[in-house]
Design an enzyme around this catalytic site. Structure first.
Site, short mmCIF file in Angstrom:
data_model
loop_
_atom_site.label_atom_id
_atom_site.label_comp_id
_atom_site.label_asym_id
_atom_site.label_seq_id
_atom_site.Cartn_x
_atom_site.Cartn_y
_atom_site.Cartn_z
N HIS A 78 -11.70 -15.25 42.41
CA HIS A 78 -11.96 -14.15 43.02
C HIS A 78 -12.70 -13.20 42.26
CE1 HIS A 78 -10.20 -10.03 44.47
NE2 HIS A 78 -11.34 -10.19 45.07
N GLU A 103 -17.08 -30.19 54.30
CA GLU A 103 -16.53 -30.02 53.00
C GLU A 103 -16.11 -31.40 52.32
OE1 GLU A 103 -15.05 -25.75 52.08
OE2 GLU A 103 -14.28 -26.24 54.17
N ASN A 152 -20.49 -26.99 48.01
CA ASN A 152 -19.72 -26.88 46.57
C ASN A 152 -18.71 -28.01 46.47
OD1 ASN A 152 -21.46 -24.86 45.98
ND2 ASN A 152 -19.75 -23.11 46.14
N ASP A 153 -17.89 -27.75 47.43
CA ASP A 153 -16.55 -28.81 47.69
C ASP A 153 -16.85 -30.04 48.05
OD1 ASP A 153 -14.28 -27.31 47.14
OD2 ASP A 153 -14.09 -26.34 49.00
N ARG A 184 -15.44 -29.22 39.31
CA ARG A 184 -16.28 -28.46 38.77
C ARG A 184 -15.79 -27.34 37.96
NH1 ARG A 184 -18.78 -24.48 42.31
NH2 ARG A 184 -17.31 -24.20 44.06
N CYS A 237 -24.12 -23.59 53.35
CA CYS A 237 -23.79 -22.37 52.58
C CYS A 237 -23.31 -22.15 51.10
CB CYS A 237 -22.73 -21.59 53.64
SG CYS A 237 -21.25 -22.63 53.89
#
Length: 756
Positions: free
Chosen positions: A362, A603, A626-627, A637, A674
């Site tokens: 976050h 993902e 990313n995932d 990562r 994204c």
């Protein structure tokens, strides 16, 4: 052997500096193995030589004064070949090198094991004996295990050694590796922020008033004594006399003159009361934990409990003093939170470093949204010891420079200035179309999660929102937000971007995103209960959120809903049924709304292989690179040990990205991306060639990506993609993309090579 090994590691962990740690190693290893000699050689990072750093049994006067090259002696062979060497007549080995004065000529048996940390040879651990014999398999296995266990401890101690410089001495520079959390360079002073009543988190800090600190310590002690007496009186009718005796033990510990005098002595030397307490109590805890007797091991828990109680009173008194933040504050903590971030005046906050946490945590998301250079997961950083130290935060590479040299400082000052000039130069592109030299348009959308993102995103030419992270409003509260609270938040986003489309991802928690009021405790959270799996198991949460989204879209019709972490078509079917149910109910209630486009995030590898089946069921696909990269490569990562293996340019990743586009287009459905890759100026060349219909990124990347697209021809990108797909490694692909950007004058848009 296992208990002996644990004891040695505990003792080394408790050492105050590297040399003390090495001396503990040679003494304890020699004792456990029953050898006459134990030596640690450490490799000097600059010269590569192996320095005689600690010893039991040889000439102590030569410690630190003699060394071996990587091609010299038996020790050099162990380091060079990165494997153990076990000899019964060491002097007969062709690589034996006699070192005058060291005193090892009388020792015939030799066993050496390399000390390796993250593929780097740190040194060699050696044991020797007078009698001529080969060490047995168990002894060799123990020394190898010992070396592996100590490697991380020595690496940490070596990295932090310069920070433990004697008071008044000039501390050396040091470099600490973490994970890039938010891009940019920050130059400033460390302000350490600590959670309440956590002994290990208290920073060292000089006090301005010794008497006031002593008084505060005495008041805290008296308060804890009174608390214990009251608790004992309260439970006198519920506990046996034997159980009540525990409180007497606590009171005796509190009155123990040994540790109390140690604390007061440290305060008298100028340490603030919290730091003095934490250091003394921690040392006593380590001492008791190392004892074999179970009774004394339990006392470590008692001391820790009492230390925290005293600390909580000290911190309560400290809260009365308002914290000052210098104009160049770099906020440092074990685990930074949004509330900590909010305590610092924005104008004073230039950077952040968190010892724990990930690039997707976050606070990292907030940092990127606010444009604050940030490094996460700097696990070796001794954060409690760097209050007011000069730091440089390299948010591009994930390195933290402690007490940087003049040359390093000037390098990063120039880099920061270049970044500012580049950003100002890109502003001229805001109102220009995002299209290639031969007229191919590429929509650039933005990833958001905060209202603060909106103005910057629109100002930089965003054509829509490809990912609105709905979990952020959930993270900012101490309970689930109500349907009306969610509706108001979503309405603000939809109104701000209208008529541009806004893609709202349904609640994506789990993994490294846990709600404080809805904890998910799992051994392997990234392969566990997260994303759509949570919300399908809790349809009451999912339905409330979808209803809030649909209500918020009334009269705007720019909403798109996206489902995260989909791994099979059944999940999509169940989610679609719930969305339609919520829609039908709202229509019955009189809401004038339309059913929005619904999409799926790709993902996980399973979704790649079922992309066509998924596309048949929904209106669009969106790749979360990313995932997807993480799952394809089996690399977390956010784990600094393996983060170097996370390669978004890996041929397997690029092959998967292309196959998703092909599958979606075969079903006539648009597909976007994204993840971080969408905002990578070099990767954009490949994503356009693959046929992605939309790129969604952090608003800081929008103008950089637009600049690259406007400098290229789409027809050239197909040839580039064909060459890239024939390459075997991520490094080859990265090099080719960098050279391609250099040919069109765009290499300056890539993250600078500024790491350690």
């Amino acid at each position: 052997m296992l208990s002996a090994l644990r004891g040695i590691v505990q003792a080394v962990n408790a050492a105050g500096d590297l040399q003390t740690a090495l001396e503990i190693i040679v003494e304890r290893v020699a004792s456990v193995m029953g050898t006459e000699v134990c030596t640690v050689y450490l490799r000097d990072p600059e010269s590569g030589r192996l320095i005689f750093m600690a010893n039991q049994g040889l000439n102590p006067e030569l410690i630190g004064k003699i060394s071996l090259g990587p091609d010299e002696g038996l020790v050099g062979q162990v380091a060079r070949r990165e494997e153990p060497l076990n000899l019964d007549h060491a002097e007969k080995h062709p690589n034996f090198l006699y070192l005058p004065g060291i005193g090892e000529e009388q020792y015939h048996s030799f066993l050496g094991a390399p000390i390796i940390h993250q593929r780097e040879v740190l040194g060699v651990l050696v044991v020797q004996q007078k009698d001529s014999r080969r060490f047995d398999e168990e002894e060799e296995a123990f020394l190898v295990t010992m070396s592996a266990q100590l490697a991380g401890v020595i690496a940490h101690a070596r990295a932090t050694g310069s920070i433990n410089a004697p008071q008044g001495a000039v501390a050396a520079s040091a470099l600490f590796k973490g994970i890039a959390g938010a891009p940019g360079v920050a130059i400033g002073r460390a302000v350490v922020i600590v959670p309440p009543a956590e002994l290990s988190s208290v920073p060292k800090r000089q006090s301005e008033d010794v008497v006031a600190e002593q008084d505060a310590f005495e008041r805290a002690l008296n308060s804890v004594r009174e608390d214990i007496r009251q608790l004992s009186d309260k439970l006198v009718d519920q506990l046996s006399p034997e159980e009540l005796a525990l409180f007497d033990v606590y009171l005796r510990i509190l009155d123990d003159g040994v540790w109390l005098s140690e604390v007061t002595d440290k305060i008298a030397e100028g340490e603030w009361a919290q730091g003095a307490l934490a250091q003394v109590v921690s040392n006593h805890i380590h001492a008791f934990e190392m004892m074999d007797d179970a009774y004394f091991k339990d006392r470590a828990t008692d001391i820790k409990d009492l230390g925290r109680r005293v600390l909580s009173y000290l911190q309560a008194g400290d809260e009365e003093q308002e914290r000052e933040y210098p104009p160049d504050t770099i906020l440092v903590g074990e685990e930074l939170t949004a509330s900590m971030l909010g305590e610092v005046p924005r104008a004073h906050l230039v950077g952040m470093v968190s010892v724990r946490g990930s690039s997707n945590s976050h606070v990292a998301i907030l940092a990127r949204g606010m444009g604050i250079p940030t490094v996460m997961g700097a696990s070796d950083l001794p954060y409690t010891q760097i209050e007011h130290a000069n730091l440089i935060v390299d948010g591009y590479s994930g390195f933290v420079h402690y007490n940087p040299s003049a040359e390093v400082h000037e390098h990063f000052r120039a880099l920061s200035q270049e970044d500012l000039v580049l950003s100002q130069g890109l502003e001229a592109l805001r109102d220009l179309p995002c299209e290639t030299l031969d007229g191919r348009h590429m929509p650039l959308w933005v990833n958001t999660g905060l209202m603060a993102d909106v103005a910057r995103s629109l100002d930089r030419g965003a054509e829509g929102v490809g990912l609105y992270r709905t979990e952020i409003p959930f993270l900012l509260r101490e309970r689930f937000p109500s349907e009306e609270e969610q509706r108001i938040i979503y309405r603000e986003q939809l109104l701000a971007f209208a008529p541009l489309p806004v893609t709202m991802r349904t609640l994506d928690i789990g993994g490294d995103k846990a709600l404080p009021y809805f904890p998910i405790d799992e051994e392997n959270p990234f392969l566990g209960w997260r994303g759509i799996r949570v919300t399908l198991d809790h349809p009451e949460i999912f339905l409330v959120q979808v209803r809030a989204m649909l209500k918020a879209s009334e009269g705007l019709d720019n909403l798109r809903i996206m489902l995260p972490m989909i791994s099979n078509v059944q999940e999509v079917d169940e989610a679609l049924e719930l969305v339609r149910r919520a829609y039908d109910e709202l229509l019955e209630d009189g809401w004038d709304i339309s059913l929005p486009p619904i999409g799926v995030m790709v993902e996980v590898p399973a979704a790649v292989y079922q992309a066509r089946q998924l596309a048949r069921r929904v209106d669009f696909l969106s790749v979360g690179s990313n995932d997807l990269t993480q799952y394809l490569l089996a690399v977390d990562r956010n784990n600094t040990r393996v983060a170097d293996l996370y390669h978004a340019y890996h041929p397997a990743v690029l092959g998967s990205l292309r196959s998703v586009v092909e599958a979606a287009h075969l079903e006539g459905k648009p597909v976007g991306i994204c993840g971080e890759l969408a905002g990578d100026p070099a990767a954009v060349l490949l994503l356009m060639a693959m046929g992605y219909d939309m790129l969604s990124m952090n608003d800081n990347s929008l103008l950089r990506v637009k600049a690259v697209i406007r400098a290229c021809k789409f027809e050239d990108l197909q040839d580039l993609l064909a060459v890239v797909m024939e390459l075997d490694t991520a490094d080859e692909i990265r090099g080719l993309l960098r050279s391609t950007l250099a040919k069109v004058g765009m290499e300056r848009l890539l993250p600078p090579r500024s790491g350690g």
